[in-house]
Write a protein that holds these residues in place. Structure first.
Motif, PDB file in Angstrom:
ATOM      1  N   ALA A 186       0.834  -1.208   0.000  1.00  0.00           N
ATOM      2  CA  ALA A 186       0.000   0.000   0.000  1.00  0.00           C
ATOM      3  C   ALA A 186       0.866   1.254   0.000  1.00  0.00           C
ATOM      4  O   ALA A 186       0.560   2.234  -0.693  1.00  0.00           O
ATOM      5  N   LYS A 187       1.953   1.217   0.762  1.00  0.00           N
ATOM      6  CA  LYS A 187       2.852   2.370   0.813  1.00  0.00           C
ATOM      7  C   LYS A 187       3.579   2.536  -0.519  1.00  0.00           C
ATOM      8  O   LYS A 187       3.736   3.659  -1.016  1.00  0.00           O
ATOM      9  N   MET A 188       4.031   1.443  -1.102  1.00  0.00           N
ATOM     10  CA  MET A 188       4.705   1.536  -2.393  1.00  0.00           C
ATOM     11  C   MET A 188       3.752   2.023  -3.479  1.00  0.00           C
ATOM     12  O   MET A 188       4.150   2.727  -4.406  1.00  0.00           O
ATOM     13  N   ALA A 189       2.483   1.673  -3.335  1.00  0.00           N
ATOM     14  CA  ALA A 189       1.487   2.148  -4.294  1.00  0.00           C
ATOM     15  C   ALA A 189       1.342   3.659  -4.222  1.00  0.00           C
ATOM     16  O   ALA A 189       1.069   4.314  -5.241  1.00  0.00           O
ATOM     17  N   LEU A 190       1.532   4.228  -3.039  1.00  0.00           N
ATOM     18  CA  LEU A 190       1.469   5.687  -2.891  1.00  0.00           C
ATOM     19  C   LEU A 190       2.553   6.350  -3.736  1.00  0.00           C
ATOM     20  O   LEU A 190       2.330   7.403  -4.340  1.00  0.00           O
ATOM     21  N   LEU A 191       3.737   5.732  -3.778  1.00  0.00           N
ATOM     22  CA  LEU A 191       4.847   6.288  -4.556  1.00  0.00           C
ATOM     23  C   LEU A 191       4.665   6.046  -6.053  1.00  0.00           C
ATOM     24  O   LEU A 191       5.287   6.726  -6.861  1.00  0.00           O
ATOM     25  N   ALA A 192       3.842   5.095  -6.405  1.00  0.00           N
ATOM     26  CA  ALA A 192       3.601   4.799  -7.821  1.00  0.00           C
ATOM     27  C   ALA A 192       2.483   5.657  -8.398  1.00  0.00           C
ATOM     28  O   ALA A 192       2.356   5.772  -9.621  1.00  0.00           O
ATOM     29  N   THR A 193       1.702   6.277  -7.516  1.00  0.00           N
ATOM     30  CA  THR A 193       0.514   7.003  -7.976  1.00  0.00           C
ATOM     31  C   THR A 193       0.390   8.364  -7.313  1.00  0.00           C
ATOM     32  O   THR A 193      -0.688   8.752  -6.871  1.00  0.00           O
ATOM     33  N   THR A 194       1.493   9.097  -7.224  1.00  0.00           N
ATOM     34  CA  THR A 194       1.427  10.409  -6.585  1.00  0.00           C
ATOM     35  C   THR A 194       0.538  11.352  -7.396  1.00  0.00           C
ATOM     36  O   THR A 194       0.408  11.229  -8.609  1.00  0.00           O
ATOM     37  N   LYS A 195      -0.049  12.307  -6.711  1.00  0.00           N
ATOM     38  CA  LYS A 195      -0.885  13.310  -7.376  1.00  0.00           C
ATOM     39  C   LYS A 195      -0.010  14.362  -8.043  1.00  0.00           C
ATOM     40  O   LYS A 195       1.152  14.565  -7.656  1.00  0.00           O
TER      41      LYS A 195
END
Length: 236
Positions: free
Chosen positions: A77-86
């Protein structure tokens, strides 16, 4: 009201020479994230272009790769945040009480030229929110002007990765410019620790800056303190 912090990360994955990779210095994000999380803050990620944020390979090796960074990389979930930044255009600055610029040499390329990020910085700062950076993150402040046309950092005490540290890290021939010198050229009252690579932070009103990767926790704690003592500004 729960405080909200906007983290800024890079989209760049290499120096001018593509054979030399760079990116986000992960612990500069994870250390601050942990501090803000313990303070009960809500957090979000933005990057100059939106989308993926590459990681600096050197930050994933001992001694830079600590438990907070390892835990982040093991959390999908945390790595997904870095893959989909706004992207900045998706951000309403009124939703945030503070902005925190992470580092890694990659930010030297995309942070300074984002007018959309500069808008967010200016709006948060002029509303009385906290503007903060660690290490090379201060490159995001170099070209930011206030509504009166002056540089935000002009006449302000601040710090960031020092040129001596660039030399000691053996990247002085790779970086596109001397960030310390540019900050001084814009009128910043630049300060640094007597010894390189030790934790060092500077607070000047609602501007909070840290010198290097080892300063991330202390910088985040200063942001928490600044927000705790700042009751004059509140999000609409």
């Amino acid at each position: 009201m729960t405080k909200r912090v906007l983290h800024v990360v890079t989209n760049v994955g290499h120096y001018d020479d593509p054979s030399h990779p760079t990116g986000l210095w992960l612990s500069e994000l994870t250390h601050a994230w942990h501090v803000f999380d313990e303070a009960g803050f809500e957090q979000a990620l933005v990057s100059p272009a939106g989308g993926a944020a590459p990681l600096e390979p050197r930050a994933l090796k001992f001694p830079n790769y600590d438990k907070t960074a390892k835990a982040w990389r093991c959390d999908p979930a945390k790595m997904a945040l870095l893959a989909t930044t706004k992207s900045p255009e998706e951000i309403d600055s009124a939703d945030f009480d503070a902005i925190y610029f992470t580092g890694g040499h990659a930010v030297m390329y995309d942070f300074p030229h984002s007018e959309s990020l500069q808008r967010i910085i200016r709006e948060i700062y002029e509303r009385g929110g906290v503007v903060s950076s660690v290490c090379h993150g201060y490159c995001g402040l170099l070209n930011t002007r206030l509504s009166d046309g002056s540089y935000l950092i002009a006449g302000k005490r601040m710090t960031g990765f020092a040129w001596r540290e660039e030399v000691l890290a053996r990247v002085d021939k790779l970086v596109p410019y001397n960030a310390e010198e540019r900050a001084k050229q814009r009128g910043a009252l630049y300060e640094k620790a007597k010894l390189p690579f030790v934790s060092f932070t500077v607070s000047d009103g609602n501007l909070v800056t840290g010198q290097n990767p080892g300063s991330a926790k202390a910088t985040a704690r200063k942001v928490v303190e600044a927000l705790a003592g700042n009751t004059s500004q509140a999000r609409p």
